[in-house]
Enzyme design. Sequence first.
Site, short mmCIF file in Angstrom:
data_model
loop_
_atom_site.label_atom_id
_atom_site.label_comp_id
_atom_site.label_asym_id
_atom_site.label_seq_id
_atom_site.Cartn_x
_atom_site.Cartn_y
_atom_site.Cartn_z
N SER A 240 -7.52 40.89 7.67
CA SER A 240 -8.39 41.57 8.58
C SER A 240 -8.94 42.80 8.06
CB SER A 240 -7.73 41.87 9.88
OG SER A 240 -6.26 42.72 9.78
N LYS B 104 -4.83 47.73 11.51
CA LYS B 104 -6.15 47.99 11.89
C LYS B 104 -6.54 49.50 11.75
CE LYS B 104 -7.44 43.93 13.56
NZ LYS B 104 -5.95 43.04 13.29
#
Lengths: 195, 195
Positions: free
Chosen positions: B117, B154
């Site tokens: 990610s 993230k």
Amino acid sequence: MPRTVDLKEKIKELRSFVRSERRVPTYREMLTLFGYRSTNSVAGLIRKLVEAGFLLRDAGGRLVATDKLTGSVRMLGFVQAGFPSPAEEQEADTLSLDEYMIRRPESTFMLTVNGDSMIDAGIQPGDIVLVEKGEAPRSGQIVVAQVDGDWTLKYYVKDRAGVRLDPANRNYRFIRPRQSLVIGGIVRGVIRRYE
Amino acid sequence: MPRTVDLKEKIKELRSFVRSERRVPTYREMLTLFGYRSTNSVAGLIRKLVEAGFLLRDAGGRLVATDKLTGSVRMLGFVQAGFPSPAEEQEADTLSLDEYMIRRPESTFMLTVNGDSMIDAGIQPGDIVLVEKGEAPRSGQIVVAQVDGDWTLKYYVKDRAGVRLDPANRNYRFIRPRQSLVIGGIVRGVIRRYE
DNA sequence: CTTGATACTGAACAAATGTTCAGTTACCTA
DNA sequence: TAGGTAACTGAACATTTGTTCAGTATCAAG
């Protein structure tokens, strides 16, 4: 069964001392550090710490701190596995980045990367590559190389036509050395710092 | 002008000793190490090494090796600037990766990354992130966070609607925490080892 | 409670430590 | 070639070092 001493707190104190002073404390210093009143108590504790692998004795019998004690970072699991609890934090052994990243300190160098030719390999401009000199590269390894006079960071690839240097960026093409190819070293690691 | 001693060779010897033994040699050990026959010669040399910043004396007067002496890697320039000559290699000061990468050892952890990610930020599966706990993240920093129960890596972003967690991968969408958001820590660095 | 193993105290010791002294040697420069 | 400065020798010194000894205190298990 007789009583047993709790090593954890002592190790914490010792780790703190070794980190700040950059050396193993003397027996007398450990007296106050551990709250003992006899150096013989210290000797007993040291024996335990050696057994547990936090300290070791060199050829001359001197105490040396191990990475288990000295290392900077605590090694933990995977991101998806969650985050360590305070209990786990205390338990985890520490690790030295130097020991972890660098096999042969004498022949390893840091170089700052500029250019985005290796960006798809996760090497960005500003990153630092750890380069090890001396060994011949194998196909697929990332190398610092001088191709026809210019220094560059590329994949080293051997094919039927000879040696090729591949970028990790679709905007660039591979290079095939025409006159000269000098391998500066093999990239053994990448480090990046934020801020 | 009288004669002057050549420090370079001595420093090389000393660095070698400190690296392998993990401590500063005693005066008597330096006798053989440097080829002197008087400990007073050693004392004189040590004074120079302290002046030059390779050794320093702590509060108790004990000798301590600095990173300039101990560090694992030699810090050099940019890839495009070429590769160091053997002469430059000898000159370059060394640096400790631990000191360079880690500000607060007590609150820093290593976590292995799985998932892609953050791949466009140059963080690949298998990379290790150095996570520092305790501080509140600023917008734009990479964090390890627990969003509605799941741990993830993230970008932390604050916008008008609140807090958002952005991936660095076009195949994924951002996340907005519905019930809970726990910040595990801020990513201070990334390291990757080849092979 | 008694037993037994371990933790710990207090004191002493030989060996090793860093520092200091006076004196000699080597080397650069003028 | 002479002078001067730093490097170095050799020996001595007071401290500090880690180790060892005999003995006491503490605690868990039977």
